[in-house]
Design an enzyme around this catalytic site. Structure first.
Site, PDB file in Angstrom:
ATOM      1  N   GLU A  27       0.592  -4.316  -0.051  1.00 48.08           N
ATOM      2  CA  GLU A  27      -0.121  -2.724  -0.139  1.00 48.08           C
ATOM      3  C   GLU A  27       0.440  -1.674  -0.980  1.00 48.08           C
ATOM      4  O   GLU A  27       1.162  -0.960  -0.272  1.00 48.08           O
ATOM      5  CB  GLU A  27      -1.126  -2.330   1.079  1.00 48.08           C
ATOM      6  CG  GLU A  27      -2.388  -1.415   0.692  1.00 48.08           C
ATOM      7  CD  GLU A  27      -1.823   0.070   1.193  1.00 48.08           C
ATOM      8  OE1 GLU A  27      -1.897   0.460   0.380  1.00 48.08           O
ATOM      9  OE2 GLU A  27      -1.928   0.063   2.491  1.00 48.08           O
ATOM     10  N   CYS A  37      -3.649   5.986   0.690  1.00 44.60           N
ATOM     11  CA  CYS A  37      -3.772   4.833  -0.738  1.00 44.60           C
ATOM     12  C   CYS A  37      -5.147   4.579  -0.488  1.00 44.60           C
ATOM     13  O   CYS A  37      -5.320   4.241  -1.832  1.00 44.60           O
ATOM     14  CB  CYS A  37      -3.549   3.611   0.448  1.00 44.60           C
ATOM     15  SG  CYS A  37      -3.982   3.391   1.821  1.00 44.60           S
TER      16      CYS A  37
END
Length: 681
Positions: free
Chosen positions: A258, A297
Site C-alpha cells: 500500500e 495515505c
C-alpha cells in the site's frame, strides 16, 4: 522526561538500542526525545522463534479462539488509550488525530474479531465457497479450503499511523493463524512499542505470536521462504526496492503493498453553491487536508470541480482553512499539529514547490503563518497549502507528485467524462470520492473510474449524517488500490485474512471432504440414534446424525386449506386449467411453503428440550412440484455446529424433501440454537 530508549522484542527478549541507533525528535519542539535501532538483532533467530513457537501455537487454536484473543487484545488496549494519547502528541498529532490512529486501530481489531466469530468457523479449516460436483453420482467432489501459511508475516509500517497501521495488519494476520514481526517507521516507533508492550504484557498472546523491530530489519527479507508474507505501507520507491529483491522474486514470496496515492475528490455537476452537497464537499476536503496534517495515505490530493464552480469552491475553502489553528497538538484549540519531522517538512515543501510549477498557490504561505503554543521553526509545522491548476490536461506533476502533508490541488473539469479522465490520471489510487445527489453520476463514475481506484466513496445529503468520511478506511471494506497505489489489498473483513492463508483445491469422497472441513457434505455417511435429535444437547449431536421421517401424503384438501388460511390463492394452487397452461406445473400443485411447513411438522419434537429457537432458513430451493396424492418424506441431518456463547451453540441442519419416487422436491438449511446442557424441567 529523559531520553527514551525504544526497545525491540526479539525471540522472547526486550533488546534496547545499540549499534546503529537513530535519534528521534519531538515533532512539535524539535527536541531529541528517543533513540531506537540495534544492528545486532538476529533476524534468523526472530524468524525461527516465530516459526517454531508462534506459528504452531496459533494454528492449534480455531478461528473463533483467535477471534476471542483479538477481542481481548482490543479491550486491553482500550484500557490504556490515555497513555498512548500522551505519547502520540510528540508525533505532532492532535487529540482528534488520535481518534483516527489509536481509537481507529483498536476499533479495527474489534471488527476483525467480530468478523472472525460471525463469518468464520470454529474450526481449523476455512471453506472457500461451496461443494463442486465432479461426478455424476456424487461420489467424487471438490472443495476449496484455506489453511494458515506456516511462516511469518513481516509488517513494514509507515510513520503516520503508529497504532492503526500496526493493528490493521496484525488483526487479520493473527486471525489467520500466522505470527507477525512488526517493523514500524522509526520516527514514531515509540508509540508502536508502547502498544506492543501492552499486548505482550497482557499474557493474551501465545509465545512467539508477536515480535517488534524498532529500527532496521537487517537482512531479514533475504531469509524469508515461500510460506512467509511481507506486508508493506510506505513510498512507491521503497516498495519497489523491496519487492524487486531477487530473493523475494525467486521464492515468489507474497508482497502486499500500500503505497503512494494521488487520491481525488469530485464535486458532482449537480452540486451547486447553496446545496447540501456543495457545503459537504468543502467540509470533506478541509478535513482531509488538515487531519494528521495531511499525512494520510487516503487524503485528498486532487480536487475536481466544475469549471464554473472553481471560484466559489476556492473561496469556501479559503474561509475554512483560514480558521484552522496551527500549533501545539496538546491544546484543545489546535486544529492541526505538526508534520512528523523536519525531514518530512522539507520533503513536503519540495514536493509542493514542484506542484507549484504547474499550479498557482491560492491559499497558505509556508514562509508566513501563525503557530500557537509552539515554535514554528523548531517544530515541523507547515500550513495548509491549496493550489489551483488551470490546465490540468497539460499538467504532469499534479497527477504524479504526492506532497505527503496538508497540500491539495484544485482543478476544473468541463463535464463528467472529463472529471473521470482527470482522476484516472493518477494511475491508480486508494480512494476517490464523489459528492453528488444524482445516482446517474455515481453509476457513470463507477463504470469509468472503478478500475483505477481501490475504493469509491459517494456522499450526499441522504448519507452525510452517518457517513465515515473520504479518508477513513473501514475494516469491513478493502483498503488498497491498483497501479501507483501498490496493487495490494488489505482489510475487507475476512478478505484481508486470506492474504495470510493458502487456498487449496481438495478432491475426494463426501466422507473425506466432511472430515477435512468439519462440515457434513451431502452424500457422506449418515447415522441415527434411538433418541430424537431435538432431545439431544449441542455437544451430544454429531455431524451426519440423521432423522428420516415417514411419508405424508399431500391432499387437495391440504392445498386448499393452506391457500385460504394464508391468503395465497395463486392460480397454480387453485385453478386446474390455468395451472396446466403453465409449463412448470402438471396441474394444481402444493405451495412450496406448505411443504416446508409440513416438513417442520414431520421432524419437530414438540416437547421442551435443548432446542431453544429456530433462527433462520438458508438456501431454500424447490426442485420439483408436488401435486395432490404425492407423498413426501423428510431427512434432517446435522450439517455443522458452531458454539455461540457460554450457554448454547448454532446447529445447522441439512433438510431434504423427497417424493414417493425418491426425487428431491425441496432442500434447505435450517438454523437452530441448541443448549449445551439438558434443561431442567
Amino acid at each position: 522526561m529523559g531520553l527514551r530508549n525504544v526497545e525491540s522484542f526479539a525471540a522472547g527478549q526486550w533488546i534496547g538500542p545499540g549499534a546503529g541507533a537513530r535519534e528521534i525528535a519531538d515533532a512539535v519542539t524539535g527536541r531529541i526525545i528517543a533513540q531506537a535501532g540495534n544492528s545486532a538483532l538476529d533476524p534468523e533467530a526472530m524468524l525461527d522463534y516465530a516459526r517454531r513457537r508462534g506459528g504452531p501455537a496459533l494454528r492449534a487454536m480455531t478461528f473463533h479462539d483467535r477471534a476471542r484473543m483479538l477481542k481481548a487484545l482490543a479491550l486491553k488496549l482500550s484500557e490504556h488509550k490515555a497513555a498512548l494519547y500522551d505519547l502520540s502528541f510528540a508525533t505532532g498529532a492532535t487529540q482528534k488525530d488520535h481518534l483516527f490512529d489509536i481509537d481507529g486501530g483498536i476499533g479495527t481489531m474489534f471488527v476483525i474479531a467480530s468478523k472472525g466469530r460471525r463469518e468464520m468457523p470454529d474450526a481449523h479449516v476455512y471453506l472457500d465457497g461451496g461443494i463442486e460436483q465432479l461426478s455424476r453420482e456424487g461420489t467424487f467432489l471438490g472443495q476449496h479450503v484455506c489453511t494458515p501459511l506456516q511462516g511469518v508475516a513481516v509488517h513494514i509500517n509507515a510513520f503516520n499511523f503508529p497504532v492503526w497501521g500496526m493493528l490493521e495488519k496484525l488483526a487479520p494476520t493473527l486471525l489467520a493463524g500466522m505470527p507477525a514481526i512488526v517493523k514500524p517507521a522509526t520516527a514514531t516507533c515509540y508509540v508502536t512499542e508502547a502498544a506492543v508492550r501492552i499486548m505482550l504484557e497482557s499474557g493474551i498472546l501465545p509465545e512467539g505470536a508477536l515480535q517488534l523491530v524498532s529500527g532496521g530489519l537487517g537482512d531479514m527479507l533475504d531469509r524469508l521462504t515461500c510460506q512467509d508474507v511481507v506486508s508493506f505501507t510506505g513510498s512507491a520507491e521503497t516498495a519497489l526496492s523491496l519487492r524487486s529483491k531477487p530473493h523475494i522474486l525467486r521464492n515468489a514470496i507474497r508482497f502486499v503493498a500500500e503505497q503512494d496515492s494521488l487520491n481525488a475528490s469530485i464535486l458532482g455537476p449537480d452540486a451547486q453553491p447553496g446545496t447540501p452537497e456543495f457545503d459537504l464537499f468543502v467540509k470533506e476536503v478541509h478535513r482531509e487536508m488538515t487531519t494528521k496534517a495531511g499525512q494520510k495515505c487516503t487524503a485528498v490530493r486532487r480536487i475536481m470541480v466544475p469549471e464554473a464552480q472553481a471560484p466559489a469552491v476556492i473561496d469556501a475553502l479559503r474561509d475554512r482553512l483560514g480558521q484552522v489553528v496551527i500549533g501545539d497538538p496538546r491544546s484543545a484549540q489546535t486544529g492541526m499539529g505538526a508534520l512528523v519531522s523536519q525531514a518530512q517538512r522539507r520533503d513536503v515543501l519540495d514536493k509542493a514547490a514542484l506542484i507549484g510549477t504547474e499550479a498557482e498557490r491560492v491559499f497558505g504561505d509556508p514562509e508566513a503563518f501563525d503557530v500557537q503554543g509552539a515554535d514554528a521553526e523548531a517544530g515541523a509545522f507547515v500550513p495548509p497549502l491549496l493550489y489551483r491548476c488551470a490546465r490540468p490536461d497539460d499538467a504532469v506533476h499534479v497527477h504524479e507528485t504526492e506532497a505527503f502533508g496538508p497540500v491539495s490541488t484544485l482543478m476544473g473539469y468541463r463535464d463528467l467524462p472529463h472529471a473521470i479522465a482527470l482522476i484516472n490520471r493518477g494511475q491508480g489510487s486508494l480512494v476517490a470520492s464523489v459528492i453528488t445527489h444524482d445516482p446517474s453520476v455515481a453509476r457513470e463514475v463507477v463504470l469509468g473510474a472503478g478500475a483505477f481506484h481501490g475504493r469509491l466513496y459517494f456522499n450526499n445529503r441522504d448519507s452525510m449524517a452517518e457517513s465515515t468520511g473520504h479518508g477513513a478506511p473501514m475494516p469491513h471494506m478493502v483498503h488498497g488500490g491498483p497501479g501507483r497505489a501498490g496493487g495490494g489489498e488489505e482489510l475487507g473483513g475476512v478478505r484481508g485474512v486470506m492474504h495470510y492463508m493458502q487456498r487449496t483445491a481438495i478432491q475426494g469422497s463426501p466422507d473425506l471432504l466432511s472430515a477435512v472441513g468439519e462440515v457434513w457434505v451431502p452424500g457422506a455417511s449418515e447415522h441415527s440414534t434411538p433418541d430424537h435429535p431435538f432431545t439431544r444437547t449441542f455437544h451430544d449431536l454429531q455431524l451426519g446424525e440423521t432423522l428420516n421421517c415417514p411419508p405424508r401424503v399431500i391432499s387437495l384438501e391440504d392445498i386448499e386449506h393452506f391457500a385460504h388460511f394464508t391468503g395465497d390463492t395463486f392460480y397454480a394452487h387453485m385453478d386446474e386449467a390455468a395451472a396446466q397452461r403453465n409449463p412448470f406445473f402438471p396441474g394444481r400443485v402444493a405451495h412450496g411453503y406448505l411443504l416446508t411447513s409440513f416438513a417442520a411438522g414431520m421432524f419437530v419434537e414438540p416437547s421442551e428440550g435443548p432446542v431453544l429457537a429456530n433462527v433462520g432458513m438458508d438456501d431454500l430451493r424447490f426442485m420439483k412440484p408436488v401435486a395432490a396424492g404425492d407423498a413426501i418424506t423428510v431427512a434432517l441431518t446435522v450439517k455443522k455446529k458452531t458454539p455461540r456463547n457460554d450457554e448454547y451453540g448454532e446447529v445447522r441442519w441439512h433438510v431434504v424433501l423427497r417424493n414417493q419416487d425418491a426425487e428431491k422436491v425441496a432442500e434447505y438449511e435450517l438454523l437452530t440454537m441448541v443448549a449445551y446442557e439438558a434443561r431442567r424441567l
